[in-house]
Design a protein around this motif. Structure first.
Motif, PDB file in Angstrom:
ATOM      1  N   LEU A  54      -2.058  95.285  64.484  1.00  0.00           N
ATOM      2  CA  LEU A  54      -3.224  94.538  64.946  1.00  0.00           C
ATOM      3  C   LEU A  54      -3.553  93.556  63.830  1.00  0.00           C
ATOM      4  O   LEU A  54      -3.677  93.957  62.668  1.00  0.00           O
ATOM      5  CB  LEU A  54      -4.389  95.493  65.208  1.00  0.00           C
ATOM      6  CG  LEU A  54      -5.675  94.863  65.741  1.00  0.00           C
ATOM      7  CD1 LEU A  54      -5.462  94.212  67.103  1.00  0.00           C
ATOM      8  CD2 LEU A  54      -6.781  95.928  65.859  1.00  0.00           C
ATOM      9  N   LYS A  55      -3.677  92.307  64.197  1.00  0.00           N
ATOM     10  CA  LYS A  55      -3.744  91.283  63.159  1.00  0.00           C
ATOM     11  C   LYS A  55      -4.905  90.332  63.378  1.00  0.00           C
ATOM     12  O   LYS A  55      -5.118  89.857  64.492  1.00  0.00           O
ATOM     13  CB  LYS A  55      -2.399  90.534  63.191  1.00  0.00           C
ATOM     14  CG  LYS A  55      -2.309  89.305  62.372  1.00  0.00           C
ATOM     15  CD  LYS A  55      -0.975  88.641  62.611  1.00  0.00           C
ATOM     16  CE  LYS A  55      -1.025  87.204  62.186  1.00  0.00           C
ATOM     17  NZ  LYS A  55      -1.998  86.391  62.907  1.00  0.00           N
ATOM     18  N   GLY A  56      -5.644  90.058  62.311  1.00  0.00           N
ATOM     19  CA  GLY A  56      -6.692  89.044  62.364  1.00  0.00           C
ATOM     20  C   GLY A  56      -6.072  87.672  62.161  1.00  0.00           C
ATOM     21  O   GLY A  56      -4.874  87.552  61.897  1.00  0.00           O
ATOM     22  N   PRO A  57      -6.884  86.625  62.251  1.00  0.00           N
ATOM     23  CA  PRO A  57      -6.341  85.277  62.068  1.00  0.00           C
ATOM     24  C   PRO A  57      -6.003  84.985  60.603  1.00  0.00           C
ATOM     25  O   PRO A  57      -6.645  85.543  59.697  1.00  0.00           O
ATOM     26  CB  PRO A  57      -7.496  84.391  62.528  1.00  0.00           C
ATOM     27  CG  PRO A  57      -8.719  85.225  62.366  1.00  0.00           C
ATOM     28  CD  PRO A  57      -8.319  86.636  62.568  1.00  0.00           C
ATOM     29  N   LEU A  58      -5.040  84.138  60.392  1.00  0.00           N
ATOM     30  CA  LEU A  58      -4.632  83.776  59.036  1.00  0.00           C
ATOM     31  C   LEU A  58      -4.843  82.284  58.818  1.00  0.00           C
ATOM     32  O   LEU A  58      -4.596  81.494  59.717  1.00  0.00           O
ATOM     33  CB  LEU A  58      -3.148  84.102  58.828  1.00  0.00           C
ATOM     34  CG  LEU A  58      -2.715  85.535  59.160  1.00  0.00           C
ATOM     35  CD1 LEU A  58      -1.207  85.673  59.013  1.00  0.00           C
ATOM     36  CD2 LEU A  58      -3.437  86.529  58.260  1.00  0.00           C
ATOM     37  N   THR A  59      -5.286  81.941  57.628  1.00  0.00           N
ATOM     38  CA  THR A  59      -5.433  80.532  57.287  1.00  0.00           C
ATOM     39  C   THR A  59      -4.084  80.016  56.815  1.00  0.00           C
ATOM     40  O   THR A  59      -3.447  80.642  55.970  1.00  0.00           O
ATOM     41  CB  THR A  59      -6.464  80.370  56.148  1.00  0.00           C
ATOM     42  OG1 THR A  59      -7.704  80.919  56.602  1.00  0.00           O
ATOM     43  CG2 THR A  59      -6.646  78.916  55.761  1.00  0.00           C
ATOM     44  N   THR A  60      -3.647  78.914  57.402  1.00  0.00           N
ATOM     45  CA  THR A  60      -2.418  78.292  56.898  1.00  0.00           C
ATOM     46  C   THR A  60      -2.835  77.322  55.801  1.00  0.00           C
ATOM     47  O   THR A  60      -3.537  76.351  56.073  1.00  0.00           O
ATOM     48  CB  THR A  60      -1.695  77.518  58.025  1.00  0.00           C
ATOM     49  OG1 THR A  60      -1.507  78.417  59.115  1.00  0.00           O
ATOM     50  CG2 THR A  60      -0.354  76.995  57.574  1.00  0.00           C
ATOM     51  N   PRO A  61      -2.443  77.596  54.533  1.00  0.00           N
ATOM     52  CA  PRO A  61      -2.868  76.705  53.453  1.00  0.00           C
ATOM     53  C   PRO A  61      -2.386  75.280  53.705  1.00  0.00           C
ATOM     54  O   PRO A  61      -1.282  75.076  54.202  1.00  0.00           O
ATOM     55  CB  PRO A  61      -2.181  77.288  52.217  1.00  0.00           C
ATOM     56  CG  PRO A  61      -1.792  78.668  52.594  1.00  0.00           C
ATOM     57  CD  PRO A  61      -1.565  78.665  54.066  1.00  0.00           C
ATOM     58  N   VAL A  62      -3.262  74.330  53.391  1.00  0.00           N
ATOM     59  CA  VAL A  62      -2.902  72.928  53.598  1.00  0.00           C
ATOM     60  C   VAL A  62      -1.926  72.526  52.492  1.00  0.00           C
ATOM     61  O   VAL A  62      -2.032  72.975  51.360  1.00  0.00           O
ATOM     62  CB  VAL A  62      -4.177  72.052  53.542  1.00  0.00           C
ATOM     63  CG1 VAL A  62      -3.827  70.585  53.779  1.00  0.00           C
ATOM     64  CG2 VAL A  62      -5.177  72.525  54.583  1.00  0.00           C
ATOM     65  N   GLY A  63      -0.973  71.690  52.830  1.00  0.00           N
ATOM     66  CA  GLY A  63       0.004  71.249  51.826  1.00  0.00           C
ATOM     67  C   GLY A  63       1.393  71.541  52.322  1.00  0.00           C
ATOM     68  O   GLY A  63       1.586  72.353  53.220  1.00  0.00           O
ATOM     69  N   THR A  64       2.335  70.907  51.743  1.00  0.00           N
ATOM     70  CA  THR A  64       3.706  71.069  52.227  1.00  0.00           C
ATOM     71  C   THR A  64       4.300  72.373  51.702  1.00  0.00           C
ATOM     72  O   THR A  64       3.817  72.955  50.743  1.00  0.00           O
ATOM     73  CB  THR A  64       4.581  69.897  51.766  1.00  0.00           C
ATOM     74  OG1 THR A  64       4.370  69.751  50.373  1.00  0.00           O
ATOM     75  CG2 THR A  64       4.230  68.636  52.495  1.00  0.00           C
TER      76      THR A  64
END
Ligand code: NAD
Length: 333
Positions: A65-75
């Motif tokens: 069961l997984k909460g949302p993850l932030t995708t770090p900005v940047g390449t």
């Protein structure tokens, strides 16, 4: 006793996770949570977005069961969600969309499920420039890929007591790729005479969904159409706070809300926990704990219908945890 990997995630993730744990604890289903990191939190603590330890836990427990993850900005940062899908070959993306009395929506009596193929189609990522002024992307559909997703949709329909499967395609134009998907769907459908089967061209499907969504039940389709139509369906029933999801493979499944980590609300105990709770309901059904699942879903629907203890997006002033507590209370009634 189930042992389940729990990834609280980033931003509002830990808050909706705490709320969901509270509700699940009240079902009586015994769950031992194995809490693991992923996303920005993991990057800070372990230096990587998706630590091997987290992958190993999912591999072992087979359900997460997984909460949302932030995708770090940047390449240079791959999406963790895409990485998880690839790692465990989670070929089916399941997105139910149903109306709840008390949630603002233009429609009533919508109860449909989008089954999206998760690994092929234009998402195979095979694209290149042709000189400087043209570009090509290759759409992949295989018999195996089409067959397993269509079969998944029919098996799901049988298990969940649903009446109809609609395959969505554009086989009139993409005669090879979507033509193969449709041909395989027609073949598989013959094995399930108890389930009604029909097909719709994707553009017509969009119009039909906007005009009379209550006519549809289980929709199965290739990756790109699934991406677009599942969001359309979330919009039909009141948006992100209410939209659960699952990514399912042959023997591993990850359940998660559709929404992201909403960083601006992080730490405020304010957002709607419903999408995460409904993802947990899907997980309970997957585990065969149908009675517990239905109990949670019914209590949640009742709390929303009453509208007294609901979060801001549903027109209330309750906190995330208060709404979860109201659901627990309702389950005991
Ligand atoms: P988001 O879904 O996080 O938030 C958009 C808006 O929707 C919020 O500002 C809020 O108004 C509303 N919202 C979302 N969830 C809500 C809830 N539970 N209750 C009430 N309102 C809610 O989308 P975003 O702002 O585009 O993305 C933020 C971060 O989340 C980004 O880093 C993105 O990459 C990531 N993301 C992760 C996932 C995932 O892990 N599955 C999915 C989408 C986005």
């Amino acid at each position: 006793m189930y042992r389940i990997t729990l990834i609280p995630g980033d931003g509002i993730g830990p808050e909706i996770t705490a709320a969901t744990k509270k509700v699940l604890a009240a079902t009586g289903v015994e769950i031992e949570w194995e809490e693991k990191l992923a996303g920005e939190t993991a990057l800070k603590e372990c230096g990587e977005l998706l630590p091997e330890d987290t992958l190993a836990s999912i591999r072992k427990n087979k359900v997460a069961l997984k909460g949302p993850l932030t995708t770090p900005v940047g390449t240079g940062f791959r999406s963790v969600n895409v990485a998880l899908r690839k790692e465990f070959d989670l070929f089916a993306n399941l997105r139910p969309a149903r109306t709840f009395e008390g949630v603002k929506s233009r429609y009533e009596n919508v109860d449909l499920v989008v089954v999206r193929e998760n690994t092929e189609d234009l998402y195979a990522g095979i694209e290149h420039m042709v000189g400087e002024d043209a570009a090509e992307s290759i759409k992949i559909i295989t018999r195996r890929g089409a067959e397993r997703i269509v079969r998944f949709a029919f098996e799901y329909a049988v298990r969940e007591g649903r009446r109809k499967v609609t395959v969505v395609h554009k086989a009139n134009i993409m005669k090879c790729t979507d033509g193969l998907f449709l041909a395989v769907a027609r073949q598989v459908a013959q094995e399930y005479p108890q389930i009604e089967f029909e097909d719709r061209i994707v553009d017509n499907m969009c119009m039909q969904l906007v005009q009379k969504p209550e006519l549809y039940d289980v929709l199965v389709m290739p990756n790109l159409y699934g991406d677009i139509i599942s969001d359309l369906c979330a919009g039909l029933v009141g948006g992100l706070g209410m939209a659960p999801g699952a990514n399912i493979g042959t023997d591993i499944a990850i359940f998660e809300p559709v929404h992201g980590s909403a960083p601006k609300y992080a730490g405020q105990n304010k957002v709607n926990p419903s999408a995460m709770i409904l993802s947990a309901v899907m997980m309970l059904k997957y585990l065969g704990e149908r009675e517990a699942a239905e109990k949670v879903e019914k209590a949640l629907a009742e709390v929303i219908r009453e509208g007294r203890v609901v979060t801001y997006d549903l027109g209330g002033t309750a906190s995330t945890l208060e709404m979860a507590e109201a659901i627990v209370h309702k389950m005991r009634d």
